[in-house]
Design a protein around this motif. Structure first.
Motif, short mmCIF file in Angstrom:
data_model
loop_
_atom_site.label_atom_id
_atom_site.label_comp_id
_atom_site.label_asym_id
_atom_site.label_seq_id
_atom_site.Cartn_x
_atom_site.Cartn_y
_atom_site.Cartn_z
N UNK A 92 40.96 36.79 17.25
CA UNK A 92 40.85 35.40 17.25
C UNK A 92 41.65 34.93 18.54
N UNK A 93 41.11 34.15 19.42
CA UNK A 93 41.62 33.61 20.56
C UNK A 93 40.83 32.74 21.36
N UNK A 94 41.36 32.14 22.44
CA UNK A 94 40.45 31.05 23.10
C UNK A 94 39.70 32.21 24.15
N UNK A 95 38.83 31.68 24.95
CA UNK A 95 38.32 32.45 26.07
C UNK A 95 39.38 32.86 27.33
N UNK A 96 39.30 33.81 27.78
CA UNK A 96 40.19 34.05 29.05
C UNK A 96 41.62 34.69 28.68
N UNK A 97 41.96 35.04 27.39
CA UNK A 97 43.16 35.40 26.78
C UNK A 97 43.45 37.03 26.92
N UNK A 98 42.18 37.67 27.13
CA UNK A 98 42.32 38.90 27.29
C UNK A 98 41.75 39.87 26.12
N UNK A 99 40.88 39.19 25.21
CA UNK A 99 40.32 40.01 24.05
C UNK A 99 39.56 41.36 24.36
N UNK A 100 38.77 40.92 25.52
CA UNK A 100 38.00 42.13 25.74
C UNK A 100 38.69 43.34 26.45
N UNK A 101 39.39 42.91 27.24
CA UNK A 101 40.42 43.87 27.92
C UNK A 101 41.27 44.59 26.87
N UNK A 153 51.66 18.20 14.58
CA UNK A 153 50.66 18.91 14.46
C UNK A 153 50.13 19.35 13.03
N UNK A 154 51.32 19.32 12.15
CA UNK A 154 51.13 19.34 10.82
C UNK A 154 50.21 18.02 10.12
N UNK A 155 50.65 16.99 10.77
CA UNK A 155 49.76 15.76 10.43
C UNK A 155 48.70 15.64 10.74
N UNK A 156 48.21 16.15 11.88
CA UNK A 156 46.84 16.21 12.56
C UNK A 156 45.97 16.96 11.77
N UNK A 157 46.29 18.20 11.45
CA UNK A 157 45.69 19.22 10.73
C UNK A 157 45.58 18.75 9.22
N UNK A 162 37.77 27.54 21.59
CA UNK A 162 38.90 26.67 22.31
C UNK A 162 39.24 25.54 20.95
N UNK A 163 38.12 25.22 20.42
CA UNK A 163 38.29 24.11 19.35
C UNK A 163 37.75 24.89 17.95
N UNK A 164 38.67 24.72 17.05
CA UNK A 164 38.35 25.57 15.91
C UNK A 164 38.74 24.70 14.64
N UNK A 224 47.43 25.17 19.44
CA UNK A 224 46.55 25.93 18.95
C UNK A 224 46.89 27.34 18.18
N UNK A 225 47.87 27.64 18.61
CA UNK A 225 48.35 28.90 17.71
C UNK A 225 48.66 28.74 16.19
#
Length: 353
Positions: free
Chosen positions: A193-202, A306-310, A250-252, A122-123
């Motif tokens: 930029x990041x998934x929910x729950x990673x602490x962006x708001x904090x 991951x390279x092939x997938x993207x 989560x999906x981008x 994901x990163x």
């Protein structure tokens, strides 16, 4: 209120506006309205219909855009156009084409949590989008106080995030925040930029020194959190730093981020230059430098997969949104089906003899 506090630099000031219009920055986007800030203060605006007739999604104002505004501070102002953008963050639109998420930022802070929801694939996806935006990516690892293997994760990220600054922080104690001071300049804009729950708001609250954003806990069994940010919004912090927060994604989809893909996977792109054949697909072809690196262990299988997938996702997006490629894809499968039909009829004839 001065628009310069909101990042109105020489790049935007050099752009010509029609008489009677003033520059404004979009701080939030809602269904039918925009929140804008200008020399006349902060108020609501909507699109001037005739100015945006036939406009594509990417032509419409996004959070962070500077716009040409017909200002009506005590009523609803009208947006006549969007100024040229310095940087832009796009993603694939499920309805087709691309969707603008944010514009005109200096850094993309990719926020990831040091818990068991950490995901290197994901990163890499986020890095691809960040590099393609035209801004500089920075990796922020939150909840450093809860992790016992921070150094190991940083090393893992360094192997795929070439030259990208990486900082481990604790939002509550503000440990690690001194190291990121050089990226927190007044008048500059960062997008989170990041998934929910990673602490962006904090993280925003820690940057601002006060409770600016609502926060919520995460589930301890899987480290996943709720969406505390429900829409994209630009905040001017007391320090003068501008922050664009985005809902957790989560999906981008990477859209048309071919440049970003090349930057994120530059190690594989460099290996590919040494392949025996110029059109090597890096599968079973002889003399493939990429496959050789996989065999000797100098290239990670996970990184390669991951390279092939993207790359496949990128090719699919291009086919889906390019009429010429769509026709070529249809012709290809038409030829395949015709060949199969001919083979079937030939086999049928042979059995009857």
């Amino acid at each position: 209120m001065t628009i310069n506090k909101y990042g109105f630099t020489d790049f935007f000031e050099a752009q010509t506006l029609q008489d009677g219009l003033i520059p404004a920055r979009v701080t939030a986007v809602f269904k039918d309205f925009f929140k804008v800030v200008s020399e006349d203060g902060e108020h609501l605006a909507k699109l001037k219909y005739v100015a945006f007739m036939g406009a594509m999604n990417t032509d419409l104002p996004a959070v962070g855009d500077f716009v040409a505004l017909e200002s009506h501070p005590h009523d609803t102002s009208l947006i006549h156009g969007v100024l040229d953008r310095k940087t832009v963050f796009k993603r694939s639109d499920p309805a087709g084409g691309e969707q603008l998420v944010a514009a005109n930022f200096d850094y993309v802070f990719i926020v990831s949590s040091l818990n068991h929801d950490f995901n290197i694939n994901r990163l890499e996806r986020y890095l691809t989008i960040a590099w393609d935006s035209g801004a500089k990516p920075v990796v922020i690892l939150t909840k450093a106080d809860l992790s016992e293997n921070t150094a190991q994760i940083v090393t893992e990220i360094e192997l795929v995030a070439y030259g990208v600054p990486i900082f481990a922080v604790d939002n509550l104690s503000k440990s690690g925040f001194d190291e990121i001071e050089s990226f927190l300049n007044p008048g500059e804009t960062i997008v989170l930029l990041g998934s929910s729950g990673v602490g962006k708001s904090s993280f925003i609250n820690a940057l601002s020194g006060k409770t600016l954003m609502k926060t919520s806990g995460i589930r301890e069994d899987d480290s996943k959190g709720k969406h505390t940010t429900t829409h994209r919004e630009l905040h001017l912090l007391p320090t003068g730093l501008l922050v664009i927060d985005t809902p957790g994604m989560r999906e981008l989809g990477i859209g048309q981020a071919s440049d970003g893909l090349g930057e994120t996977f530059q190690d594989i792109e460099l290996l590919a230059n040494d392949c025996k054949f110029r059109n090597c697909q890096h599968g079973t072809e002889p003399g493939c430098a990429v496959q050789a690196a996989l065999t000797n262990g100098s290239l990670s299988e996970v990184h390669y997969a991951n390279w092939i997938k993207l790359k496949r996702e990128l090719a699919y997006f291009e086919r889906k949104n390019d009429p010429v490629l769509q026709r070529a894809e249809k012709q290809k499968w038409k030829a395949v089906h015709k060949a199969l039909e001919t083979q079937y009829k030939s086999n049928l004839k042979a059995r009857k003899k």
